[in-house]
Design an enzyme around this catalytic site. Sequence first.
Site: not given
Length: 483
Positions: A155-156, A164, A179-180, A233-234, A255, A283, A289, A386
């Site tokens: 989502w970020n 990408r 899938k967002p 994601g995580s 990632e 930012r 991440c 994080e």
Amino acid sequence: MDTESLLARVPVGQFIGGRFRPSRDTFAVRNPASGAVIARVGDGDQEDARAALDAACAAGPAWASTEPRHRAEILRRAFELILERGDDFAALMTLEMGKPLAESRGEVAYGAEFFRWFAEETCRVEGRWTTAPSGSNRLLTMKQPVGPVYAITPWNFPLAMGTRKLGPALAAGCTAVIKPAQLTPLTMLYLMATLRDAGVPDGVVNCITSTDSGAVSAPILTDPRLRKLTFTGSTEVGRALLRQAADGVLRTSMELGGNAPFLVLGDADVDAAVAGAMPAKFRNNGEACTAANRFYVHRDRVDEFTSKLVAAVEGLVVGDGMVETTTLGPLIDDAAVAKVTRLVDDAVAKGARVLTGGGAPERPGHFYRPTVLTDVPRDADVLREEIFGPVAPIVTVDGDEEAIALANDSEFGLMAYVYSRDIGRVVRAAERLESGMVAVNTGVVSNPAAPFGGVKASGLGREGSHEGLDEYLETKYLGISLE
């Protein structure tokens, strides 16, 4: 901008086979600056997921055989359309994610660039021809698209994380289902409409929106036709997806999480380090991440760095990202605020001091004050987890060896930052840092022409650059006898 008119133009159904189709159920998308519902989006199910993969598989052979130049022209047109619709994309990202409009505009430029970069790479997929050492055979290698791709985005960065992945996939000749995240689906749905307008054939790209990621992913991940999984994601979710991908022996790109150290060595230019620390940390509201998570500052520089960083942080304007003067927006939801609060409270309980900020302001929305901590103890959770929020914890170190050892004392290895005037010193430090990327005397390093990715628990594979295209290609070898 007339946001109501914009939201009315954004499709809210499942994008399958080149068309948006309604779902039986819907879910709310909320503005994190106010908590208000801004749209209701189709809540996809397993039937939608199967249909999306069916469409991608059906379109696969024709897209793979499409001449590279034509694929490149479509990607270039997509790049141009995103820029033409830049104000729309920027407003959508700010409305559903919260980042300031200026940063959303920056993401439009960054996200669109992946389509331009991979448009240019499309015609540069190369094999090789060699003679076997015995001289009897010729060895021919060729690159071919890996096949249907399943892409899961966070989502970020609602636009750039999709472009990408889709840029290299389409350039390589792959079809995709994307899938967002359910928190920010509007930007991706608007991108689907834009790709259709750019000339992407029906079924080449499909989009599923859902509140149950596991349920809709299951029929895709277990289908033997799927050949590639790419996820941002995580680390926790990435590990679970890797276990699922193992059954199908899928190609994977992961990632995952980060815990970026920011090293200010003893000879660093403090003003430059503070200038770089601001975007590195704040930012995207700190929700990146790559965000600087731990500041290791040499004792000779720590007082000056700390005081100047506090002054810069106190100059941030917290508010609704749709207001042009805002420089720090809300966090994504209440859970994000609760996590940041817990990390700061833990650090303070263990001896850290709050120099500025701390706590959530009394206002609607999911805000947390930009915060600088000092005297942070080594066992504080804020140095291990994080943060994903606007908190800068500072730790004093006595030398390069200590800074590097602390920086590497993490399961993560995505990004690191190093400041020093001595090029030899900074290169030696960068070489020893256990990180996939190192920013040297700069606070922003992401670039579509550079390979983005981490080591250790921060992921597998690379996105962007030439390496990003290889992630979507298989190498085929032909042994040719001339006898």
